[in-house]
Design a protein around this motif. Structure first.
Motif, PDB file in Angstrom:
ATOM      1  N   VAL A   1     -63.580  23.980  19.632  1.00  0.00           N
ATOM      2  CA  VAL A   1     -62.967  22.660  19.556  1.00  0.00           C
ATOM      3  C   VAL A   1     -61.455  22.806  19.689  1.00  0.00           C
ATOM      4  N   GLN A   2     -60.875  21.941  20.503  1.00  0.00           N
ATOM      5  CA  GLN A   2     -59.412  21.894  20.649  1.00  0.00           C
ATOM      6  C   GLN A   2     -58.923  20.560  20.104  1.00  0.00           C
ATOM      7  N   LEU A   3     -57.970  20.641  19.201  1.00  0.00           N
ATOM      8  CA  LEU A   3     -57.371  19.441  18.629  1.00  0.00           C
ATOM      9  C   LEU A   3     -56.107  19.120  19.408  1.00  0.00           C
ATOM     10  N   GLN A   4     -56.133  18.017  20.113  1.00  0.00           N
ATOM     11  CA  GLN A   4     -54.999  17.654  20.957  1.00  0.00           C
ATOM     12  C   GLN A   4     -54.356  16.372  20.439  1.00  0.00           C
ATOM     13  N   ALA A   5     -53.161  16.521  19.925  1.00  0.00           N
ATOM     14  CA  ALA A   5     -52.404  15.384  19.402  1.00  0.00           C
ATOM     15  C   ALA A   5     -51.448  14.870  20.473  1.00  0.00           C
ATOM     16  N   SER A   6     -51.226  13.580  20.471  1.00  0.00           N
ATOM     17  CA  SER A   6     -50.311  12.967  21.435  1.00  0.00           C
ATOM     18  C   SER A   6     -49.707  11.714  20.828  1.00  0.00           C
ATOM     19  N   GLY A   7     -48.704  11.172  21.517  1.00  0.00           N
ATOM     20  CA  GLY A   7     -48.099   9.926  21.082  1.00  0.00           C
ATOM     21  C   GLY A   7     -46.744  10.065  20.435  1.00  0.00           C
ATOM     22  N   GLY A   8     -46.295  11.301  20.234  1.00  0.00           N
ATOM     23  CA  GLY A   8     -44.985  11.495  19.653  1.00  0.00           C
ATOM     24  C   GLY A   8     -43.868  11.151  20.629  1.00  0.00           C
ATOM     25  N   GLY A   9     -42.663  11.208  20.130  1.00  0.00           N
ATOM     26  CA  GLY A   9     -41.511  10.907  20.972  1.00  0.00           C
ATOM     27  C   GLY A   9     -40.275  10.656  20.145  1.00  0.00           C
ATOM     28  N   LEU A  10     -39.257  10.161  20.808  1.00  0.00           N
ATOM     29  CA  LEU A  10     -37.990   9.833  20.162  1.00  0.00           C
ATOM     30  C   LEU A  10     -37.964   8.340  19.857  1.00  0.00           C
ATOM     31  N   VAL A  11     -37.672   8.015  18.614  1.00  0.00           N
ATOM     32  CA  VAL A  11     -37.643   6.618  18.198  1.00  0.00           C
ATOM     33  C   VAL A  11     -36.472   6.422  17.237  1.00  0.00           C
ATOM     34  N   GLN A  12     -35.946   5.231  17.202  1.00  0.00           N
ATOM     35  CA  GLN A  12     -34.825   4.939  16.304  1.00  0.00           C
ATOM     36  C   GLN A  12     -35.314   4.672  14.881  1.00  0.00           C
ATOM     37  N   ASP A  13     -34.418   4.852  13.960  1.00  0.00           N
ATOM     38  CA  ASP A  13     -34.673   4.527  12.551  1.00  0.00           C
ATOM     39  C   ASP A  13     -35.255   3.117  12.461  1.00  0.00           C
ATOM     40  N   GLY A  14     -36.401   2.995  11.763  1.00  0.00           N
ATOM     41  CA  GLY A  14     -37.057   1.695  11.638  1.00  0.00           C
ATOM     42  C   GLY A  14     -38.110   1.426  12.694  1.00  0.00           C
ATOM     43  N   GLY A  15     -38.218   2.304  13.670  1.00  0.00           N
ATOM     44  CA  GLY A  15     -39.164   2.109  14.750  1.00  0.00           C
ATOM     45  C   GLY A  15     -40.588   2.495  14.384  1.00  0.00           C
ATOM     46  N   SER A  16     -41.460   2.390  15.382  1.00  0.00           N
ATOM     47  CA  SER A  16     -42.886   2.653  15.176  1.00  0.00           C
ATOM     48  C   SER A  16     -43.438   3.558  16.269  1.00  0.00           C
ATOM     49  N   LEU A  17     -44.475   4.284  15.909  1.00  0.00           N
ATOM     50  CA  LEU A  17     -45.219   5.093  16.859  1.00  0.00           C
ATOM     51  C   LEU A  17     -46.675   5.109  16.444  1.00  0.00           C
ATOM     52  N   ARG A  18     -47.545   5.358  17.417  1.00  0.00           N
ATOM     53  CA  ARG A  18     -48.960   5.546  17.112  1.00  0.00           C
ATOM     54  C   ARG A  18     -49.396   6.892  17.690  1.00  0.00           C
TER      55      ARG A  18
ATOM     56  N   VAL B   1     -36.136  11.261   8.054  1.00  0.00           N
ATOM     57  CA  VAL B   1     -36.840  12.310   7.299  1.00  0.00           C
ATOM     58  C   VAL B   1     -38.276  12.480   7.769  1.00  0.00           C
ATOM     59  N   ASP B   2     -38.787  11.544   8.581  1.00  0.00           N
ATOM     60  CA  ASP B   2     -40.129  11.678   9.135  1.00  0.00           C
ATOM     61  C   ASP B   2     -40.144  12.581  10.364  1.00  0.00           C
ATOM     62  N   THR B   3     -38.993  12.998  10.819  1.00  0.00           N
ATOM     63  CA  THR B   3     -38.915  13.879  11.976  1.00  0.00           C
ATOM     64  C   THR B   3     -39.641  15.183  11.689  1.00  0.00           C
ATOM     65  N   ALA B   4     -40.615  15.517  12.555  1.00  0.00           N
ATOM     66  CA  ALA B   4     -41.442  16.710  12.353  1.00  0.00           C
ATOM     67  C   ALA B   4     -42.410  16.837  13.514  1.00  0.00           C
ATOM     68  N   ASN B   5     -43.095  17.952  13.551  1.00  0.00           N
ATOM     69  CA  ASN B   5     -44.228  18.112  14.452  1.00  0.00           C
ATOM     70  C   ASN B   5     -45.476  17.682  13.689  1.00  0.00           C
TER      71      ASN B   5
ATOM     72  N   GLY C   1     -53.937  22.730  16.704  1.00  0.00           N
ATOM     73  CA  GLY C   1     -53.428  22.485  18.041  1.00  0.00           C
ATOM     74  C   GLY C   1     -51.910  22.593  18.080  1.00  0.00           C
ATOM     75  N   GLN C   2     -51.321  22.156  19.188  1.00  0.00           N
ATOM     76  CA  GLN C   2     -49.871  22.254  19.360  1.00  0.00           C
ATOM     77  C   GLN C   2     -49.120  21.167  18.603  1.00  0.00           C
ATOM     78  N   GLY C   3     -49.818  20.123  18.251  1.00  0.00           N
ATOM     79  CA  GLY C   3     -49.153  19.019  17.575  1.00  0.00           C
ATOM     80  C   GLY C   3     -48.380  18.147  18.552  1.00  0.00           C
ATOM     81  N   THR C   4     -47.758  17.135  18.001  1.00  0.00           N
ATOM     82  CA  THR C   4     -46.923  16.241  18.801  1.00  0.00           C
ATOM     83  C   THR C   4     -45.644  15.974  18.023  1.00  0.00           C
TER      84      THR C   4
END
Length: 120
Positions: free
Chosen positions: A1-18, A90-94, A111-114
């Motif tokens: 099994v390979q765990l593949q995470a996606s959806g990360g990126g650069l976002v401003q303080d207060g922003g959202s990601l899924r 402070v949420d900045t991370a892999n 996996g590699q994470g996102t």
């Protein structure tokens, strides 16, 4: 099994990601019973559990993200999601997903994470 995470990126303080994490190579009967978690790691620090969800859909969260993050799962797609709102620097991370394992042993390799980067 390979765990593949996606959806990360650069976002401003207060922003959202899924974030999404697919367990490629798994099958429904194996994935569905698993208690799954989202973890994050900053370089030089230990990996920490952010959120977890059991097979019945019951979720629990680290205090640092409670009220801002929401974990969900789609067993038919062998996928776990993490909706992140009101992001802070402070949420900045892999971010990674894997089983939730209090013993620290995992059936599946990490996996590699996102990467999530929150700018101030």
């Amino acid at each position: 099994v390979q765990l593949q995470a996606s959806g990360g990126g650069l976002v401003q303080d207060g922003g959202s990601l899924r974030l999404s994490c697919v367990a490629y190579g798994s099958i429904f009967s194996v994935f569905q019973p698993k208690h799954m978690g989202w973890y994050r790691q900053v370089s030089g620090k230990e990996r920490e559990l952010v959120a977890r969800i059991n097979s019945g859909g019951i979720a629990e969260y680290a205090d640092s993200v409670k009220g801002r993050f929401a974990i969900s799962r789609d067993n038919s797609r062998k996928t776990v999601y993490l909706r992140m709102n009101s992001l802070k620097p402070v949420d900045t991370a892999n971010y990674y997903c894997n089983e939730y394992s209090p013993s620290g042993t995992y059936d599946w390799a990490w996996g590699q994470g996102t990467l999530v980067t929150v700018s101030s």
